[in-house]
Design an enzyme around this catalytic site. Structure first.
Site, PDB file in Angstrom:
ATOM      1  N   THR A   8      38.343  30.975  34.284  1.00 43.54           N
ATOM      2  CA  THR A   8      37.189  30.257  33.747  1.00 43.54           C
ATOM      3  C   THR A   8      37.572  28.905  33.175  1.00 43.54           C
ATOM      4  O   THR A   8      38.710  28.706  32.698  1.00 43.54           O
ATOM      5  CB  THR A   8      36.531  31.091  32.629  1.00 43.54           C
ATOM      6  N   GLU A  64      36.555  27.892  30.471  1.00 39.04           N
ATOM      7  CA  GLU A  64      36.684  28.057  29.023  1.00 39.04           C
ATOM      8  C   GLU A  64      38.150  28.100  28.588  1.00 39.04           C
ATOM      9  O   GLU A  64      38.440  28.037  27.392  1.00 39.04           O
ATOM     10  CB  GLU A  64      35.965  29.328  28.566  1.00 39.04           C
ATOM     11  N   TYR A  77      36.716  34.950  24.223  1.00 39.48           N
ATOM     12  CA  TYR A  77      36.572  35.037  25.677  1.00 39.48           C
ATOM     13  C   TYR A  77      37.626  34.172  26.362  1.00 39.48           C
ATOM     14  O   TYR A  77      38.345  34.629  27.256  1.00 39.48           O
ATOM     15  CB  TYR A  77      35.173  34.588  26.086  1.00 39.48           C
ATOM     16  N   LYS A  96      40.877  35.412  28.682  1.00 42.31           N
ATOM     17  CA  LYS A  96      41.036  34.964  30.063  1.00 42.31           C
ATOM     18  C   LYS A  96      42.361  34.221  30.266  1.00 42.31           C
ATOM     19  O   LYS A  96      42.954  34.275  31.343  1.00 42.31           O
ATOM     20  CB  LYS A  96      39.857  34.071  30.454  1.00 42.31           C
TER      21      LYS A  96
END
Length: 358
Positions: A134, A136, A158, A162
């Site tokens: 991701t 992010e 999150y 990841k």
């Protein structure tokens, strides 16, 4: 001509009932794969994204859970896939602040369990592994666009979970020769996106808007993201595993839009209305003309939708994927919004603006 069973490639997809999993299953089935999907026990009644595929004899579903490690070992051993696409995740950033431990167990430890299952059953050199990563990961950035060499600085549970999964795949690739690829995907949406995501929140509101609708409550309207269509992005996932050598790739459009931009496009496409903004910060509102000398508030800011730690700007650089994978996109930002509005609109024939292909 149908491909004989003994020559069919087998793919295992975790998260097959989600947005990306369902589009990927469609793609692989169209390429004559035997597709195996992992579904949670509670998801067996929530199969709407793959309902149209359930009659396909090349699709087989297995019960499993990223928190149930034995089930992951069992499904890997049973299916012996040629390609494993790990798309299962707790993927809502705001929820990760509320449930950081569960987010980490699913997104980080669950990935490690899948990799260990491949190692345990001697499949590290026979199964290609795709990990859904991701944007992010990048967190607070100081560059106009982010690519495979941009440093990671995640600022949410999150993103941190990841990042751990990303390095696990990298470690197994270096240590054991795994054909493992991390797909660093920037925001990608579709009509199948969950309703707790901001894009669906906006398209559902605009698609059902009436003069009696309360204002749409939003968080940070200045957040900038790079939005594409999930249907384009699953093609990139597949292409990564068709290469001679494993690598990591950014999938993005290279074009940035604010939340405010997205709302404006949706109102213009669906209702032929231009939004006028006034105020600043938590006092900002958006209004549309609803009569002679009359404007109605349709958007307002609610601080409860702010994240504890905001990522203000993300925009990807997909040059590597475009050059190495020959990855191409069909959907522009406007066409993406139209596709979602068409799904969420009470009057699908109302809007005329169809967007254009890139």
């Amino acid at each position: 001509m149908e491909v004989p069973v003994e020559f069919k490639r087998k793919a295992l997809i975790t998260g097959i009932t989600g947005q990306d999993g369902s589009y990927l299953a469609e793609l692989l089935l169209s390429k004559e794969y035997e597709v195996h999907g992992v579904v949670r026990r509670c998801s067996t009644t929530n199969l709407q994204n793959i309902q149209h595929l359930l009659g396909n004899k090349n699709l087989k579903l297995h019960q499993g859970n990223m928190l149930d490690h034995a089930s992951l070992y069992n499904v890997v051993k049973e299916t012996q896939p040629d390609e494993l696409y790990n798309l299962a995740a707790q993927s809502h950033v705001m929820s990760s602040f509320e449930s950081p431990v569960e987010t980490t167990m699913i997104n980080s430890v669950g990935v490690l369990v899948l990799l260990e299952a491949l190692r345990t059953y001697g499949m590290l050199n026979t199964t290609k592994f795709y990990q859904a990563s991701t944007s992010e990961l990048y967190g607070h950035v100081f560059t106009k666009s982010q690519d495979e060499d941009t440093p990671f600085d995640p600022v949410s549970p999150y993103g941190i979970s990841k990042q751990s999964a990303f390095w696990s795949v990298d470690n197994y690739r270096r240590s054991y020769g795994l054909f493992g690829c991390n797909g660093i995907l920037f925001n990608h949406e579709s009509p199948r996106r969950g309703e707790n995501f901001v894009t669906r929140k906006v398209t559902k509101y605009v698609g059902s808007y009436t003069e009696n609708s309360p204002p749409l409550e939003m968080g940070n309207l200045d957040s900038v993201r790079d939005w594409g269509h999930a249907r384009d992005y699953v093609k990139g996932m597949w292409l990564m595993l068709q290469q001679q050598m494993p690598n990591d790739y950014v999938l993005a459009t290279g074009k940035a839009h604010t939340i405010r931009d997205m709302i404006e496009v949706c109102f213009r496409v669906e209702l032929n209305k231009d939004i006028k903004w006034s105020g600043k910060g938590v006092d900002e509102i958006g209004t549309i003309e609803t009569g002679p000398n009359q404007r109605t508030v349709v958007v307002k800011v609610n601080p409860k939708f702010y994240r504890p730690s905001e990522v203000g700007y993300l925009c990807g650089d997909p040059v590597k994927a475009e050059y190495v994978l020959n990855w191409k996109r069909e959907y522009t930002f406007e066409r993406l919004m139209c596709d979602m509005l068409r799904n969420d609109s009470y009057n699908p024939e109302a809007f005329k603006y169809g967007g254009s292909s890139e």
